[in-house]
Design an enzyme around this catalytic site. Structure first.
Site, PDB file in Angstrom:
ATOM      1  N   SER A  20      46.320  46.550  50.321  1.00  0.00           N
ATOM      2  CA  SER A  20      46.783  46.744  48.937  1.00  0.00           C
ATOM      3  C   SER A  20      47.409  48.114  48.737  1.00  0.00           C
ATOM      4  O   SER A  20      47.031  49.091  49.370  1.00  0.00           O
ATOM      5  CB  SER A  20      45.602  46.605  47.969  1.00  0.00           C
ATOM      6  OG  SER A  20      45.064  45.328  48.041  1.00  0.00           O
TER       7      SER A  20
ATOM      8  N   GLU B  73      39.314  36.305  54.782  1.00  0.00           N
ATOM      9  CA  GLU B  73      38.779  36.995  53.610  1.00  0.00           C
ATOM     10  C   GLU B  73      38.460  35.997  52.496  1.00  0.00           C
ATOM     11  O   GLU B  73      37.413  36.053  51.872  1.00  0.00           O
ATOM     12  CB  GLU B  73      39.753  38.045  53.091  1.00  0.00           C
ATOM     13  CG  GLU B  73      39.112  38.884  51.987  1.00  0.00           C
ATOM     14  CD  GLU B  73      40.084  39.863  51.340  1.00  0.00           C
ATOM     15  OE1 GLU B  73      39.657  40.964  51.020  1.00  0.00           O
ATOM     16  OE2 GLU B  73      41.260  39.514  51.126  1.00  0.00           O
TER      17      GLU B  73
END
Lengths: 369, 416, 369, 416
Positions: D133, D248
């Protein structure tokens, strides 16, 4: 380990869905609304083994279990089938098996499996629903009183009723003093009636006063079947909305490409799929772990009712104006889901029953008047 | 805050109250639901004429067109409503001609059109239906396909309309048609006035899920009407229609039904039982009722706030755009609770034996009119977000053969 | 007819918002979390008339009404102001006026208006909240016991408490036997404490046993102020989410252009605006129609709590990861709203109180231990 | 249905149970929460080594890379989990290196990378953080801007990462960087392995609304790493990352927490009172509990259904995509009820005096990790609708200077 339907169960599902879809197109459904069950359709279902599913082979049935009954109920909901399934093929067979004498089973199960006997069912007295009115009194070998919300009444040859909360009785339709007052229900695919009894002869299922446990099981089975019926209807409404959202163009694009519709459909399926798992599991433990029956049937009914209402409303909404007309026939599914929600206890009522089953709270005392 | 209308209105209220005292409710029992399934009865027409004479209907319509000619005064209207409601007297006629066409004519019609149409409309003698929606053009009204071509001094109309309530009893239809097929979507539309007795008009009832046939489909094949029957300029119909839509949105967003719903719910919860318990004593039903009461009160006072803005000429912002969405969701939740409380009895319908006093199930079904009609809930959310909160407009993109492209003709400005 | 704020009230609103926004930037709020109120800020608010708003001019106040108090409370919520407003400026002035003697008013109202006295408030005993613990016992001229969840405790020079449900007492912070145990609350903009009393001298507001009505009014006022505080905070969270959704680009477009976000914001404001109207009305009838006080304060608290929670959650969600950090400071607003929801009765509790007020149901008996 | 694992697993279960009997929970009390705020302690490392030795951790990792080398068997994994849970024993280490990097290396890494990194990672000696991110690239991960340029045999990395949990204790970072600035968005990204001890790396803690600093911002200025530290081909990082993201999503969608939440709620409602009433006796609280219990059971059995599909090699459809959305909403509702039941006490936090046994308020705040992280709720809805229901993909449009245009580089196919 296998969680889900077996190959045989999937075959049964396919066969039934096909049979019902072929015979119940929209025009037929609209035309027969409020009418008794089509005899040809009934014969076809009997031949597929619908009425004998829960009846042991010795009595002419196929000796299947509650998961197969669930599969059938789901298919009925998918096609909003105008068929007296619940009373005849599920509750009456269970009643005779759980509470009846060997002689009674011998005498009654065969005609059910063969499709000859069809049962209306009146469990309102024990379902804990609001506004309980009606009460059946037994004196000697005669019955008096009224039973409200008898399901599948217009097709019935027999009626299965509770009395005093602990006794199951069966009444023949043609018996002395029987009156049937049909109700006008929002759901026109099944029939509902008030049954009046006046000096009416009856047969007790097993011994009087000894059926409390069987009644609990019947109530659980009925709630589970209604959950499956709602589930089947809701799945259809969801996927019809999905399909419509891809065909219907507004502002030069399919409405299903707008996140307003897209995310609503995502929420609908996110609710639907775990509910399917719960209903399957509830059907499985009904046979495999009877102590878990009531809890899981109540939760299945509660969850299916809540997500069913959400999906039914949203599907109509996605269809816009056409969803609101009778043209597409969606209203039949919507109304079946709305009616199922209330039958044998609305969501709050069945959740309360689940709490009682877990010892969290006392039951509400039923007062019949 | 000052929630009174002020002493200057005392005289007016006294006058209305006096009128109400002199006109007992019983006189008007025969009144149907005009404009929906039947034409107004002679009694209703007489009552309407009397109301106009006293200025309690068509109050602000100019005298030259048959109205009472009063200056617009929201509070006077409000007082009339309040007093009639309290006395149990029916208000004046309310139909699409009166609420939508007449204001549109007054705003953009010619003097001749006003003279011809307004008087019979407000007197209930001329019934109108609305020819907007089409099967392919619902929320996206501007994509309508019904077309009209000028042939000498006549328009020839071909196409299909839907959701045309009261088309089967109507004398006239105000209709949107495409007159310039080459122009961009919003620019090729005209607003015509079509007599319903012309050859080529076929009205078929459309049964809704409530079981009633309050709507129609209208098929139009070479229908000829005079060229002068156009309101506004050719190609300006979209603008004219939006004048009218504004009035429709106002009509549908009525918060008042919530009040009566809550009152009925309270009685229901006090009467119904589950086993030995009153529904009102079951915390889960009562808590749902209370949540709904809170929302209903909020909407009620919100309506007062909007009324106050309107009376005082204040600008209304996002708070004016939310009323329809808020009221329809609330109504749905109110009727749902009633049905739940009634249990199996809640599924009874349309005058079944043993049904509760009110047909809650039918009210619930009726909610879909509000959820879907007059700008669906999602369209409302777009309006609230774009006009009310200033969020970007939707991109105008086309989905064609599995690919996205920009709509060639539409503006792709995202601002407001 | 005029529904809404007058010009004077709007001026008061502007003035206060400006004062608070200037002094309470994010850094200040973070730095002072959990600290006593900044004396300079307090002085500024006193000068603007915050503490004297509900106090008659004869006693040094400005004699305004509950709508002005609502305007101030809303401004406090907007700025999540770490200020002991509720006890000092609303509940204590009301208590002395509703239940106190003329002599007491004379003695106590002046120092409140001037900002000299600051009140912590303990109404938990009568708020009907779950887990009621703590009880204050009066014997002669001394008090014993504990009062839980005393609001604005660390700034208080005095404490206003209930005893026996019908008596209001005031305790000085420095009095004999007073102990203050600070709690760690999720909301760090105000202070909460358990107050212990041991042979502590007290002053009764008015006569002992005669304050039941005044206590009802205080509870209603407190709930109304909390509703306003939540409303102010929720409005900020909504509009910060709106602004963020226009600045934050993902997939080459502002996230506010996706209907998923757009419609969520539309739902938020559709809830918010009628709630504002309800709170204004509730404040208006508090003075104008005292019989309507309790009902409207309860509904204002309930609705503001529910929509506040929805808006707070949604705003964090729209802000994405940044909303979840302390960087943007949104958590201060979120937590203030969460805490307000529970103070003086959560949503279910205040709705129950609204039902009791309408005679629909009996009150739950309070048992303090 | 057959909900047993079959007799063929009885021996295996007995073996695991025997292991558990011989290892008392007390031995492991010192275990922290490795991989989040601190490095694993020596006791944890020893325990991990013992688990790998017995095949109860790193079970399917090949022996050549230090694992146990068993064939993948979902039921065996499940039995290990069940028995350890029943015995109160901690399972093996779970961190982003083990759950995300290792499977990725096994799928697309070179033999050398596998040899170098897998062994120390599974033994807990090498801690990894995830560099995906960025402040401007959250849901739209592919728009990341951190760039790497090849300079001789080194990559030079510049940019900023965010949400990098355990960056402050990590040895290594698997990081996504833009290496081909000219290529379209998804095609210019590479997946690198960056040692965290290099000059130019600045790790700053990011405090979340729970008050904890479990995340970090990582600033990268001219950080040099060897050219060979790339996984997969240059420009293929998006594909490599999606291998990892798959793992994830699996991690975050854990329905198990619902079970424990309901258990805690039941106890809470039985203990807490409102006035003289037990919370459990108040229908509104109890009814909320029961609704949540129903959803929790549904999710539990849904998990069994997915497990069964996975064991039996059946295709998973939309039912596999919904778990995260369903579980996070459920958790939020469960914790909200607990806080409501606790009333004022429900606002107490983080070890306050008089707080309830469980920190429900903190659990509630923690829900936002699930609502926002690992694909926000709205991203989940898009995935469910597009991949699960076959609805059209979003149009790829740009909003630029107040106007909409098609994104020039992106595919605008709407199909799936």
């Amino acid at each position: 380990m296998h969680f889900g339907l077996s190959e045989e169960q999937t075959m049964l599902q396919d066969m039934l869905r096909r049979c019902l879809e072929e015979r119940l197109d929209l025009e037929t459904l609209k035309r027969t609304a409020g009418q008794p069950c089509d005899p040809e359709l009934w014969r076809a279902l009997v031949e597929l083994g619908v009425t004998g599913a829960l009846i042991p082979e010795d009595y002419g049935g196929s000796g299947l279990g509650m998961l197969e009954a669930e599969v059938i109920a789901e298919a009925m909901g998918r096609s909003v089938a105008p068929v007296p399934y619940l009373g005849t093929a599920v509750l009456a067979p269970l009643a005779w098996q759980l509470a009846g004498t060997p002689e009674q089973r011998e005498r009654h199960l065969g005609p059910i499996a063969s499709g000859e006997h069809r049962y209306g069912v009146g469990l309102t007295e024990v379902a804990g629903a609001p506004r309980q009115f009606g009460k059946v009194t037994l004196e000697g070998d005669r019955a008096w009183g009224r039973c409200y919300f008898v399901l599948d009444a217009s097709d019935a040859s027999h009626f299965l009723l509770t009395a005093n909360g602990d006794t199951l009785v069966v009444i023949e339709r043609g018996a002395e003093g029987v009156s049937i007052e049909l109700l006008n229900d929002v759901d026109r695919t099944r029939s509902f009636a008030v049954l009046g009894l006046e000096r009416t002869p009856f047969e007790t299922v097993g011994e009087p006063g000894r059926a409390a446990q069987a009644i609990d099981a019947l109530l659980a089975a009925g709630r589970l079947m209604l959950a499956a019926d709602t589930f089947g209807a809701a799945e259809v409404m969801l996927f019809r909305a999905r399909d419509y959202s891809m065909e219907r163009f507004q502002f030069d694009r399919p409405i299903g490409s707008f996140q307003g519709v897209k995310h609503l459909l995502a929420n609908m399926v996110t609710d639907l799929e775990p509910c399917r798992s719960l209903i399957w599991y509830a059907a499985h433990v009904f046979d495999a772990e009877p102590a878990e029956r009531v809890l899981h049937a109540c939760h299945a009914k509660s969850l299916a009712s809540e997500i069913g209402k959400f999906i039914a409303r949203s599907s109509i909404e996605i269809h816009g104006g056409m969803g609101f007309t009778e043209e597409l026939g969606l209203h039949l599914w919507y109304k079946r889901i709305e009616a199922n929600r209330q039958l044998l206890g609305g969501p709050e009522t069945v959740r309360h029953a689940a709490a009682v089953d877990q010892g969290w709270v006392q039951p509400l005392t039923a007062t019949a008047t | 805050m000052d929630l009174s209308y002020g002493p200057e209105y005392d005289d007016f209220r006294a006058e209305v109250r006096e009128f109400c005292r002199n006109h007992r409710p019983a006189e008007h029992r025969s009144r149907g639901i005009p404009g929906v399934t039947e034409r107004p009865s002679p009694e209703v027409l007489a009552w309407q004429a009397k109301l106009i004479e006293h200025g309690y209907a068509a109050r602000t319509i100019p005298r030259e067109y048959g109205g009472y000619g009063a200056k617009p005064d929201i509070i006077e209207n409000r007082i009339i409503q309040e007093e009639f409601l309290a006395a149990g007297l029916p208000l004046g006629l309310s139909n699409q001609g009166i609420s939508m066409l007449v204001p549109t004519l007054l705003e953009v019609g010619t003097a001749e059109q006003c003279t011809t149409y307004i008087r019979p409309t407000i007197y209930g003698e001329m019934i109108w239906c609305q020819g907007y929606s089409e099967p392919g053009a619902g929320s996206d009204l501007a994509s309508l396909r019904t077309r009209a071509e000028l042939d000498g001094d006549e328009w020839i109309i071909n196409g299909q309309k839907i959701w045309t309530s009261s088309a089967h009893v109507a004398d006239m239809c105000f209709i949107l048609v495409r007159t310039e097929p080459e122009a961009p979507k919003h620019h090729g539309i005209s607003y015509l006035l079509m007599p319903m007795d012309r050859p080529g008009i076929d009205v078929r009832p459309l049964v809704t899920m409530t079981g009633d046939a309050t709507f129609n489909e209208v098929f139009l094949a070479d229908v000829r009407i005079p060229a002068k029957n156009i309101v506004g300029a050719r190609g300006q119909g979209w603008h004219v229609a939006n004048v009218t839509l504004k009035y429709e949105r106002g009509m549908l967003g009525n918060a008042g039904q919530g009040q009566s719903g809550i009152k009925g719910l309270v009685e229901l919860l006090q009467e119904e039982t589950a086993g030995s318990a009153r529904a009102m004593d079951l915390d889960h039903y009562r808590d749902r009722l209370l949540k709904l009461q809170g929302r209903t009160l909020a909407n009620k006072y919100h309506g007062m706030r909007l009324l106050s803005q309107s009376i005082n000429g204040e600008q209304t912002g996002v708070e004016g755009l939310i009323t329809k969405l808020s009221a329809t969701e609330l109504a749905y939740d109110i009727y749902s609770l009633a049905v739940d409380v009634l249990g199996e009895t809640g599924t009874l319908y349309d005058g079944s034996p043993y049904q509760a006093e009110r047909d809650w199930q039918k009210s619930l079904l009726g909610c879909f009119t509000g959820i879907i009609g007059g700008g669906s809930a999602n369209i409302q959310r777009n309006i609230i977000a774009e006009r009310g909160l200033g969020l970007p407009r939707e991109p105008r993109v086309r989905f064609d053969s599995g690919r996205w492209e920009l709509s060639p003709s539409a503006s792709n400005k995202g601002g407001n």
